[in-house]
Enzyme design. Structure first.
Site, mmCIF file in Angstrom:
data_model
loop_
_atom_site.group_PDB
_atom_site.id
_atom_site.type_symbol
_atom_site.label_atom_id
_atom_site.label_comp_id
_atom_site.label_asym_id
_atom_site.label_seq_id
_atom_site.Cartn_x
_atom_site.Cartn_y
_atom_site.Cartn_z
ATOM 1 N N THR A 180 10.359 -12.114 103.777
ATOM 2 C CA THR A 180 9.176 -13.263 104.258
ATOM 3 C C THR A 180 9.296 -14.118 102.979
ATOM 4 O O THR A 180 8.347 -15.113 103.274
ATOM 5 C CB THR A 180 7.864 -12.395 104.278
ATOM 6 N N GLY A 181 9.863 -14.213 102.202
ATOM 7 C CA GLY A 181 10.239 -15.190 101.131
ATOM 8 C C GLY A 181 10.785 -16.396 101.596
ATOM 9 O O GLY A 181 11.681 -16.211 102.533
ATOM 10 N N THR B 180 10.103 0.321 101.716
ATOM 11 C CA THR B 180 9.954 -0.686 100.596
ATOM 12 C C THR B 180 8.995 0.013 99.313
ATOM 13 O O THR B 180 8.993 -0.201 98.428
ATOM 14 C CB THR B 180 9.573 -2.035 101.169
ATOM 15 N N ASN C 90 12.749 3.341 93.271
ATOM 16 C CA ASN C 90 13.871 2.554 92.449
ATOM 17 C C ASN C 90 13.438 1.807 91.575
ATOM 18 O O ASN C 90 14.103 1.764 90.216
ATOM 19 C CB ASN C 90 14.484 1.686 93.767
ATOM 20 N N GLY D 221 12.342 4.010 88.504
ATOM 21 C CA GLY D 221 13.417 4.532 87.716
ATOM 22 C C GLY D 221 14.005 3.323 86.966
ATOM 23 O O GLY D 221 14.350 3.912 85.723
ATOM 24 N N TYR E 6 1.932 -0.005 106.120
ATOM 25 C CA TYR E 6 1.555 -0.811 104.782
ATOM 26 C C TYR E 6 0.342 -0.082 103.942
ATOM 27 O O TYR E 6 0.760 -0.042 103.002
ATOM 28 C CB TYR E 6 0.931 -2.190 105.227
ATOM 29 N N LYS F 263 1.512 1.622 100.692
ATOM 30 C CA LYS F 263 0.774 1.304 99.233
ATOM 31 C C LYS F 263 0.058 2.332 98.604
ATOM 32 O O LYS F 263 0.061 2.609 97.326
ATOM 33 C CB LYS F 263 -0.056 0.242 99.412
HETATM 34 P P1 NAD Z 1 4.918 -12.609 100.884
HETATM 35 O O1 NAD Z 1 5.400 -11.924 102.003
HETATM 36 O O2 NAD Z 1 4.802 -13.959 100.558
HETATM 37 O O3 NAD Z 1 5.869 -11.854 99.599
HETATM 38 C C1 NAD Z 1 6.527 -10.563 99.625
HETATM 39 C C2 NAD Z 1 7.859 -11.017 98.840
HETATM 40 O O4 NAD Z 1 8.456 -9.978 98.860
HETATM 41 C C3 NAD Z 1 8.713 -11.927 99.955
HETATM 42 O O5 NAD Z 1 9.463 -12.830 99.273
HETATM 43 C C4 NAD Z 1 9.611 -10.905 100.778
HETATM 44 O O6 NAD Z 1 10.843 -11.348 101.001
HETATM 45 C C5 NAD Z 1 10.062 -10.062 99.483
HETATM 46 N N1 NAD Z 1 10.243 -8.543 99.890
HETATM 47 C C6 NAD Z 1 9.900 -7.929 101.032
HETATM 48 N N2 NAD Z 1 10.479 -6.628 100.967
HETATM 49 C C7 NAD Z 1 11.394 -6.455 99.944
HETATM 50 C C8 NAD Z 1 12.391 -5.600 99.681
HETATM 51 N N3 NAD Z 1 12.544 -4.508 100.289
HETATM 52 N N4 NAD Z 1 13.302 -5.929 98.683
HETATM 53 C C9 NAD Z 1 13.227 -7.084 98.108
HETATM 54 N N5 NAD Z 1 12.274 -7.891 98.507
HETATM 55 C C10 NAD Z 1 11.263 -7.681 99.340
HETATM 56 O O7 NAD Z 1 3.474 -11.849 100.251
HETATM 57 P P2 NAD Z 1 2.510 -12.221 98.908
HETATM 58 O O8 NAD Z 1 1.242 -12.556 99.722
HETATM 59 O O9 NAD Z 1 3.031 -12.815 98.006
HETATM 60 O O10 NAD Z 1 2.569 -10.640 98.467
HETATM 61 C C11 NAD Z 1 2.839 -10.138 97.377
HETATM 62 C C12 NAD Z 1 2.516 -8.838 96.933
HETATM 63 O O11 NAD Z 1 1.165 -8.553 96.938
HETATM 64 C C13 NAD Z 1 2.838 -7.871 98.070
HETATM 65 O O12 NAD Z 1 3.474 -6.524 97.345
HETATM 66 C C14 NAD Z 1 1.519 -7.607 98.735
HETATM 67 O O13 NAD Z 1 1.422 -6.282 99.445
HETATM 68 C C15 NAD Z 1 0.535 -7.775 97.474
HETATM 69 N N6 NAD Z 1 -0.713 -8.169 98.147
HETATM 70 C C16 NAD Z 1 -0.960 -9.426 98.416
HETATM 71 C C17 NAD Z 1 -2.137 -9.895 98.946
HETATM 72 C C18 NAD Z 1 -2.399 -11.297 99.430
HETATM 73 O O14 NAD Z 1 -3.470 -11.533 99.960
HETATM 74 N N7 NAD Z 1 -1.408 -12.430 99.376
HETATM 75 C C19 NAD Z 1 -3.141 -9.033 99.217
HETATM 76 C C20 NAD Z 1 -2.909 -7.501 98.814
HETATM 77 C C21 NAD Z 1 -1.718 -7.288 98.188
#
Ligand code: NAD
Ligand code: UDP
Length: 315
Positions: free
Chosen positions: A36-37, A91, A98, A101, A144, A148
């Site tokens: 999603t990045g 993930t 991972n 570790g 999800y 988490k």
């Molecule tokens: P986002 O989807 O923009 O960013 C997540 C990033 O993780 C992306 O760049 C994606 O490519 C990368 N990614 C996903 N799976 C991966 C993997 N297996 N290996 C390597 N990279 C991986 O989301 P965000 O809003 O920036 O959220 C970032 C973190 O904060 C997440 O863990 C999310 O659960 C947590 N979070 C965000 C919110 C929010 O409102 N934005 C709320 C609660 C928790």
């Protein structure tokens, strides 16, 4: 100067975190599998001498030498995390192991990005950190939410068993520039729909609530939690001002000057009815509270999406 690994660093929040760490003088390794990045989120950092980008998936082990780890890798939008639910669980479980570790081997401190979703559809309001939550373990959000919850448990058990230096942040809905315009979350949907003159899609009756925190406030709280020595957490970080989705839609229409109508679509299964953080712990332990009101944060976010549309009308 520390060497800091940011997993999910090309995502919405990860990219803002990379900016802040580079600004303060750290060496940053940004790791992302680009699920999603987006490269555009970190394009401005690629030539920086203290910034390094690694394309990698945390579900597979990796060997790096670092002083701190911020583990943000995981899709956050319900549409994105439900697209490949098994990958989402991996993930947060295999990927989390991972990263724990790696931190253990390097004697590094690790902060894990948890979520208000660990409270599920909460029966306690506002949500305090000692509430155990109300999660459907089999529903469409479980990949999800339960992922988490396991990730938090892994962090706590590595802390107890191996004295690993962990931090757990529970993030409530956060928004701002660099959220993917197509990721399906409510703020990006409403703003893009308003700017295109399309109807704003209200799921259900629109009376469900969320509390929206601006990204810069969130990153400030995250770094404070990482850098203090008093607690491993969990600590809620979010803005306790609660809005219904109808109120949010009205604010977006006002800020964009759009004449779009509101339409109602079915409420997704297990959509939490209300969500609001109790941030007493963040205030007392971290001296943190959010500064940016929703109206001001929306202004910055709308400006970002206008620019995105200008450079790519199909954004
Ligand atoms: P986002 O989807 O923009 O960013 C997540 C990033 O993780 C992306 O760049 C994606 O490519 C990368 N990614 C996903 N799976 C991966 C993997 N297996 N290996 C390597 N990279 C991986 O989301 P965000 O809003 O920036 O959220 C970032 C973190 O904060 C997440 O863990 C999310 O659960 C947590 N979070 C965000 C919110 C929010 O409102 N934005 C709320 C609660 C928790
Ligand atoms: N929502 C909505 N219209 C949309 C997208 C989402 O009404 O176009 C609602 C959704 O049903 C939920 C709230 O907005 O009640 C927040 O959804 P989001 O996906 O942003 O995050 P969540 O907090 O549910 O993970």
């Amino acid at each position: 100067m520390a060497t800091i690994l940011v997993t999910g660093g090309a995502g919405f929040l990860g990219s803002h975190l990379c900016d802040r760490l580079i600004e303060r003088g750290d060496e940053v390794i940004c790791l992302d599998n680009f699920f999603t990045g987006r490269k555009q989120n970190i394009a401005h950092l690629l030539q920086h001498p203290r910034f390094e980008l690694v394309r990698h998936d945390i579900v597979h082990p990796i060997f790096l030498e670092v002083d701190q780890v911020y583990n943000l890798a995981c899709p956050a939008s319900p549409e994105a995390y439900q697209e490949n639910p098994i990958k989402t669980i991996k993930t947060s479980t295999v990927g989390m192991v991972n990263m724990l570790g790696l931190a253990k081997r390097c004697h590094a401190r690790i902060l894990h990005a948890s979520t208000s979703e660990v409270y599920g559809d909460p029966q306690v309001h506002p949500q305090t950190e000692d509430y155990w939550g109300h999660v459907n373990p089999l529903g469409p959000r479980s990949c999800y939410d339960e992922g988490k919850r396991v990730a938090e448990s892994l962090c706590m058990n590595y802390h107890i068993a191996h004295k690993l230096d962990v931090r757990i942040i529970r993030i409530f809905n956060t928004y701002g520039p660099r959220m993917d315009p197509r990721d399906g979350r409510v703020i990006s949907n409403f703003i893009m729909q308003a700017l295109r003159g399309e109807p704003l899609t209200i799921y259900g009756d629109g009376k469900q609530t969320r509390s929206f925190c601006f990204c810069h406030d969130l990153i400030d709280g995250m770094i404070r939690l990482m850098d203090q020595n008093e607690t491993v957490g969990p600590i809620n970080i979010g803005n306790p001002v609660e809005n219904t989705m109808i109120e949010l839609a009205e604010k977006v229409l006002k800020e964009t000057g759009s004449k779009s109508k509101l339409i109602n679509l079915p409420l997704p299964k297990d959509d939490p009815k209300q969500r609001c953080p109790d941030i007493t712990r963040a205030k007392t332990v971290l001296g943190w509270s959010p500064k940016v009101p929703l109206e001001e944060g929306l202004k910055h976010t709308v400006a970002y999406y206008r620019e995105q549309l200008k450079s790519n009308p199909k954004a």
